[in-house]
Design an enzyme around this catalytic site. Structure first.
Site, PDB file in Angstrom:
ATOM      1  N   ASP A 218       0.741  -1.204  -0.192  1.00 21.20           N
ATOM      2  CA  ASP A 218       0.035   0.066   0.302  1.00 21.20           C
ATOM      3  C   ASP A 218       0.832   1.313  -0.109  1.00 21.20           C
ATOM      4  OD1 ASP A 218       0.944  -0.642   2.484  1.00 21.20           O
ATOM      5  OD2 ASP A 218      -0.907   0.017   3.564  1.00 21.20           O
ATOM      6  N   ASP A 296       7.258  -4.459  14.182  1.00 25.79           N
ATOM      7  CA  ASP A 296       7.932  -3.339  14.152  1.00 25.79           C
ATOM      8  C   ASP A 296       8.007  -2.733  15.492  1.00 25.79           C
ATOM      9  OD1 ASP A 296       5.093  -3.327  14.103  1.00 25.79           O
ATOM     10  OD2 ASP A 296       4.768  -1.494  12.790  1.00 25.79           O
TER      11      ASP A 296
HETATM   12  C1  UD1 Z   1       1.328  -1.631  10.143  1.00 26.43           C
HETATM   13  C2  UD1 Z   1       2.391  -0.909   9.558  1.00 26.43           C
HETATM   14  C3  UD1 Z   1       3.318  -1.963   8.810  1.00 26.43           C
HETATM   15  C4  UD1 Z   1       3.931  -2.959   9.497  1.00 26.43           C
HETATM   16  C5  UD1 Z   1       2.504  -3.879  10.309  1.00 26.43           C
HETATM   17  C6  UD1 Z   1       3.117  -4.564  11.306  1.00 26.43           C
HETATM   18  C7  UD1 Z   1       1.847   1.329   9.252  1.00 26.43           C
HETATM   19  C8  UD1 Z   1       1.500   2.413   8.246  1.00 26.43           C
HETATM   20  N1  UD1 Z   1       1.907   0.039   8.908  1.00 26.43           N
HETATM   21  O1  UD1 Z   1       0.259  -2.349   9.198  1.00 26.43           O
HETATM   22  O2  UD1 Z   1       4.202  -1.323   8.124  1.00 26.43           O
HETATM   23  O3  UD1 Z   1       4.491  -4.004   8.765  1.00 26.43           O
HETATM   24  O4  UD1 Z   1       1.906  -2.671  11.022  1.00 26.43           O
HETATM   25  O5  UD1 Z   1       3.128  -4.692  12.703  1.00 26.43           O
HETATM   26  O6  UD1 Z   1       2.436   1.683  10.303  1.00 26.43           O
HETATM   27  N2  UD1 Z   1      -0.124  -8.578   4.972  1.00 26.43           N
HETATM   28  C9  UD1 Z   1       0.592  -9.956   5.163  1.00 26.43           C
HETATM   29  N3  UD1 Z   1      -0.395 -11.000   5.592  1.00 26.43           N
HETATM   30  C10 UD1 Z   1      -1.462 -10.435   6.310  1.00 26.43           C
HETATM   31  C11 UD1 Z   1      -1.969  -9.294   6.041  1.00 26.43           C
HETATM   32  C12 UD1 Z   1      -1.213  -8.270   5.756  1.00 26.43           C
HETATM   33  O7  UD1 Z   1       1.529 -10.175   4.565  1.00 26.43           O
HETATM   34  O8  UD1 Z   1      -2.245 -11.473   6.657  1.00 26.43           O
HETATM   35  C13 UD1 Z   1       1.016  -7.687   4.394  1.00 26.43           C
HETATM   36  C14 UD1 Z   1       0.320  -6.713   3.730  1.00 26.43           C
HETATM   37  O9  UD1 Z   1       0.050  -7.113   2.233  1.00 26.43           O
HETATM   38  C15 UD1 Z   1       1.144  -5.387   3.895  1.00 26.43           C
HETATM   39  C16 UD1 Z   1       1.846  -5.543   5.260  1.00 26.43           C
HETATM   40  O10 UD1 Z   1       1.478  -6.867   5.610  1.00 26.43           O
HETATM   41  O11 UD1 Z   1       2.160  -5.248   2.814  1.00 26.43           O
HETATM   42  C17 UD1 Z   1       1.175  -4.695   6.143  1.00 26.43           C
HETATM   43  O12 UD1 Z   1      -0.311  -4.778   6.335  1.00 26.43           O
HETATM   44  P1  UD1 Z   1      -1.541  -3.765   6.255  1.00 26.43           P
HETATM   45  O13 UD1 Z   1      -2.873  -4.157   6.152  1.00 26.43           O
HETATM   46  O14 UD1 Z   1      -1.325  -2.579   5.430  1.00 26.43           O
HETATM   47  O15 UD1 Z   1      -1.358  -3.214   7.768  1.00 26.43           O
HETATM   48  P2  UD1 Z   1      -0.873  -1.737   8.476  1.00 26.43           P
HETATM   49  O16 UD1 Z   1      -1.890  -1.593   9.481  1.00 26.43           O
HETATM   50  O17 UD1 Z   1      -0.266  -0.727   7.639  1.00 26.43           O
HETATM   51 MN    MN Z   2      -0.420  -0.499   5.609  1.00 26.73          MN
END
Ligand code: UD1
Ligand code: MN
Length: 452
Positions: A218, A296
């Site tokens: 994203d 993180d």
């Molecule tokens: C937030 C953080 C992100 C961090 C995550 C882990 C921000 C804006 N974002 O995620 O950088 O890595 O917390 O604590 O601070 N994904 C998977 N498997 C899943 C769900 C999601 O691999 O089951 C991937 C998504 O494709 C994406 C990443 O994990 O690349 C983060 O997911 P997202 O849904 O964007 O969560 P954030 O709330 O942004």
């Molecule tokens: Mn995100």
């Protein structure tokens, strides 16, 4: 004697005869030559020329081949890696897809930094991939590897359209994760951590890369995103007090940055993530104890950070458009969506970055901060400061930090006691045309983990 003379005469006669005959035929005009023959000759000549060209072409190709072979051998010797490793792997239960990772190392002295894109079930990953492909200066130098979790068919179809410009690997363990009852609603964070652990192991231990740039599906990318990492890569290699390069400024909103200072970079004790680069040595250290969730915030703990810093830009080189995701969209609406994405291309790889190494930076930084004039928030807000140049607002307690940060529109939260973008306790930002330091006392003793 007479017989001898007769032989001589006969021999002379025969020689003369042969001589005469030879010259008669040698110089005879070709009376038999017809127009048909001349056409045949021309055709023959064309054929010969073609043959000649063919031989020359073949020769050129051979020369090229030998040259390439030499380069191949040199690459093997210098870089110790194969020029091209093609990995065919059937992952996932259905075996429908054979993702392959194509790695090239064209130039042995050149740096190869893969970009690892984390994807799950958002088809908008295409927005991120389009931008990465648009700005990627060299596909050999920056191979893009999408790692997909979640087994989502639709998203996989979207990613597949980008092959072979990007490679696809898939997180094979899709089993339900055990989550403590209280954390059920945070299941997503467990899945993200599992995915990160698996994919980074692949990058460093399977594909054997030396470093990687991590991008989430994203994120928007700035035009000089690649140039930023290329220019700062040597710092990460050389300075052991640095552990990451991040493209993200947590306080990078319009009104808090100097929009004219695209080239300005800082050191920060706060791990920003959101488009960041790490090297293999760090992964060797972290992989051994990688957490089950909230990776993180875990990485920001003192046991992991060990007082190491990241580089962050004045103006972000990434911006998130992931309003709907694992975390709450409120944070997006209130803050994330206002982060400004850099537009001006800065040729970082041609610039001198040594000012960012610890010895040089710290001295200069401490001087700049503590020589600046102290002002109050009111004076700053009302523009009542007579002189130009940077100013400082002092904070003594957690509460006063939070209050001032809130009034200025800065992030006011802490992770392991570290405020966002802080370096040695100082938040540097740009406000009403000048650099401002929100700073603790000069006798500051380090972050207090109890500040949260
Ligand atoms: C937030 C953080 C992100 C961090 C995550 C882990 C921000 C804006 N974002 O995620 O950088 O890595 O917390 O604590 O601070 N994904 C998977 N498997 C899943 C769900 C999601 O691999 O089951 C991937 C998504 O494709 C994406 C990443 O994990 O690349 C983060 O997911 P997202 O849904 O964007 O969560 P954030 O709330 O942004
Ligand atoms: Mn995100």
């Amino acid at each position: 004697m007479r017989i001898k003379r007769t032989y001589c005469l006969i021999a002379t006669f025969i020689f003369s005869w042969i001589f005469l005959l030879y010259f008669t035929f040698q110089n005879r005009p070709n009376l038999a030559s017809t127009p048909n023959d001349s056409i045949a000759n021309q055709v023959l000549e064309v054929d010969i020329r073609k043959l000649e060209d063919g031989i020359q072409e073949e020769f050129k190709k051979n020369k090229e081949m030998v040259h390439n072979l030499h380069r191949f051998m040199d690459n093997k010797k210098v870089a110790g890696v194969e020029i091209e490793i093609e990995k065919e792997k059937a992952l996932g239960s259905d075996n429908k897809l054979s993702p392959h990772v194509l790695m090239r190392n064209k130039d042995p002295s050149g740096i190869v930094i893969p970009v690892l894109v984390f994807a799950c079930n958002r088809i908008t990953v295409s927005r991120c991939l389009d931008q990465l492909l648009q700005y990627r200066p060299d596909p050999d130098q920056f191979p893009i590897i999408v790692s997909q979790d979640c087994n989502d068919e639709q998203t996989r179809t979207v990613i597949n359209k980008y092959i072979p410009q990007v490679s696809l690997i898939q997180q094979p363990d899709q089993s339900e994760i055990e989550v403590p009852p209280k954390e059920k609603k945070f299941r997503g964070y467990f899945k993200i951590a599992r995915h990160y652990g698996w994919a980074l192991n692949e990058i460093f231990f399977n594909f054997n890369f030396k470093s990687v740039i991590i991008v989430e599906d994203d994120l928007d990318i700035a035009p000089d995103f690649f140039e930023y990492f290329l220019g700062t890569y040597p710092l990460l290699e050389k300075d052991p007090t640095l552990w990451c390069i991040s493209a993200w400024n947590d306080n990078g909103k319009v009104g808090l940055i100097d929009e004219k200072q695209s080239e300005t970079l800082y050191r920060t004790d706060f791990f920003p993530g959101l488009g960041w680069m790490l090297n293999k040595a760090l992964w060797q250290e972290l992989s051994a104890k990688w957490p089950r969730s909230y990776w993180d915030d875990w990485i920001r703990q003192p046991e992991q950070r060990k007082e190491r810093a990241c580089i962050r830009p004045e103006i972000s080189r990434t911006r998130t458009f992931g309003k709907i995701g694992v975390s709450n969209g409120l944070f997006y609406e209130k803050h994330l969506k206002y982060i400004k994405l850099n537009e001006k291309f800065v040729p970082f790889s041609k610039m001198n970055m040594s000012y960012l190494t610890r010895e040089v930076y710290d001295k200069q930084f401490i001087n700049a901060v503590y020589q600046s004039a102290v002002v109050s928030y009111q004076e700053l807000r009302e523009g009542k400061i007579a002189h130009d140049g940077p100013v400082r607002i002092v904070y003594y307690t957690k509460e006063s930090f939070k209050r001032t940060a809130k009034m200025l529109g800065l992030m006011d939260d802490f992770r392991s006691g570290v405020p966002r973008t802080a370096y040695r306790g100082v938040i540097t930002f740009f406000y009403k045309g000048r650099t401002v330091y929100l700073a603790p006392n000069l006798n500051w003793k380090g972050y207090d983990i109890k500040w949260s």
